[in-house]
Design a protein around this motif. Structure first.
Motif, short mmCIF file in Angstrom:
data_model
loop_
_atom_site.label_atom_id
_atom_site.label_comp_id
_atom_site.label_asym_id
_atom_site.label_seq_id
_atom_site.Cartn_x
_atom_site.Cartn_y
_atom_site.Cartn_z
N GLN A 61 54.20 11.03 47.97
CA GLN A 61 55.53 10.53 47.61
C GLN A 61 55.81 9.17 48.25
OE1 GLN A 61 54.80 13.72 48.11
NE2 GLN A 61 55.43 14.54 46.14
N ALA B 261 56.44 19.78 53.51
CA ALA B 261 56.62 20.18 52.11
C ALA B 261 58.06 19.93 51.66
CB ALA B 261 56.24 21.64 51.93
N ALA C 250 58.58 16.31 51.03
CA ALA C 250 57.97 15.91 49.77
C ALA C 250 58.90 16.21 48.60
CB ALA C 250 56.63 16.63 49.59
N ASP D 250 60.77 13.48 46.18
CA ASP D 250 60.64 13.58 44.71
C ASP D 250 62.00 13.53 44.05
OD1 ASP D 250 57.95 13.58 44.00
OD2 ASP D 250 57.69 15.72 44.39
N GLY E 136 52.16 14.11 43.80
CA GLY E 136 51.38 15.32 44.09
C GLY E 136 49.88 15.11 43.98
N SER F 4 48.54 13.10 46.89
CA SER F 4 48.42 13.88 48.13
C SER F 4 47.17 14.76 48.09
CB SER F 4 49.67 14.75 48.33
OG SER F 4 50.80 13.95 48.61
#
Length: 289
Positions: free
Chosen positions: A38, A99, A102, A106, A218, A221
């Motif tokens: 991200q 997480a 992230a 987003d 995504g 990553s």
């Protein structure tokens, strides 16, 4: 063959930069930053905004991307990761936090920039053609050279600067570095900011080639984690090696297996699983923990 090698070097230089930021953060803080992709996307959108929309020179737009991501990384480390690391002894806490960050990034990207693909004008026109055996657009050559130069500057910074030596000491032994007078909190924040800045830099470079959209975070990553696992978690030289290995594998796969559909990454994942079963620490890594 020349075309495959050139494509592999081009892809590898970009992937190595992505992996460098992720492995630096892991080496310093033992944190798997799931939001690294991200950050890459945000860097691309910032370059798109300044260069593609406002007409700012590309170098200045790239600099703005680096500065913005460095500030964002420093804030995330200081106000999110630092308190969690100090108050929780469980690695799962930082993983869940990463997480969550992230998903938050987003949502912010979707709110600010939308979900559509965005591109920018080429930074240089023309195509290099060597007897029709090697055909590379000049903008890809320039981006590749800038990426390799950035990697060289990063290595020199880590090797010879006072801050780089402090970061390496922190990565080797956090407690010993603190006993020797290293400000752990300060250099953890600097290291996280530097890792985020590298993500913003490569995002700003690649927006001129591939464009940028919300869905790229995504997969980026995932690729970054693949490179870190290939080279060895927390090892800078391993991250560079993992990036170029993945770039070469992708270049060979796309050239040889394109007639069989999109199975290149399926075979890469299978190969990675077999490799990790044989060498779970990666090429240059040490046992985790």
């Amino acid at each position: 063959m020349e075309q495959i090698l050139a494509n592999g070097v081009y892809l590898g230089s970009q992937y190595a930069m992505i992996a460098l930021g992720l492995t630096l953060i892991f080496a310093l803080m033992n944190v798997l930053n799931f939001a690294h992709g991200q950050m890459y996307v945000i860097g691309g959108f910032i370059t798109y905004t300044f260069y593609g929309q406002l007409g700012v020179p590309f170098v200045l737009a790239l600099l703005m991307s680096c500065i913005t991501l460095a500030i964002l990384g420093a804030l995330i480390e200081r106000y999110l990761f630092n308190p969690v690391i100090k108050r929780s002894a469980r690695d799962e806490s930082t993983m869940l936090l990463a997480a969550g960050i992230a998903f938050l990034l987003d949502a912010l990207i979707l709110l600010i920039f939308g979900e559509k693909q965005h591109g920018v004008p080429k930074i240089i026109n023309g195509v290099f053609n060597y007897e029709f055996r090697l055909i590379i657009p000049y903008d890809r050559i320039l981006v590749c050279l800038m990426a390799i130069l950035s990697i060289a500057i990063f290595i020199c910074f880590m090797q010879f600067s006072k801050t780089g030596r402090a970061l390496r000491a922190l990565a080797q032994d956090r407690v010993a570095a603190q006993l020797m007078g290293v400000n752990v909190d300060r250099y953890s924040m600097i290291g996280f900011a530097l890792g985020a800045m590298l993500a913003g830099l490569v995002g700003g470079l690649l927006v001129t080639i591939t464009g940028i959209n919300l869905g790229m975070g995504g997969p980026t990553s995932v690729k970054a984690f693949m490179m870190v696992m290939i080279g060895g978690a927390g090892v800078i030289s391993g991250a560079i090696a993992g990036g170029f290995i993945l770039g070469m594998l992708e270049a060979v796969g796309l050239a040889v297996l394109s007639q069989y559909g999109d199975i290149t990454y399926l075979l890469i994942f299978v190969s990675l699983m077999i490799f990790l079963a044989i060498r779970p620490h990666g090429l240059m890594g040490k046992p985790w923990g």
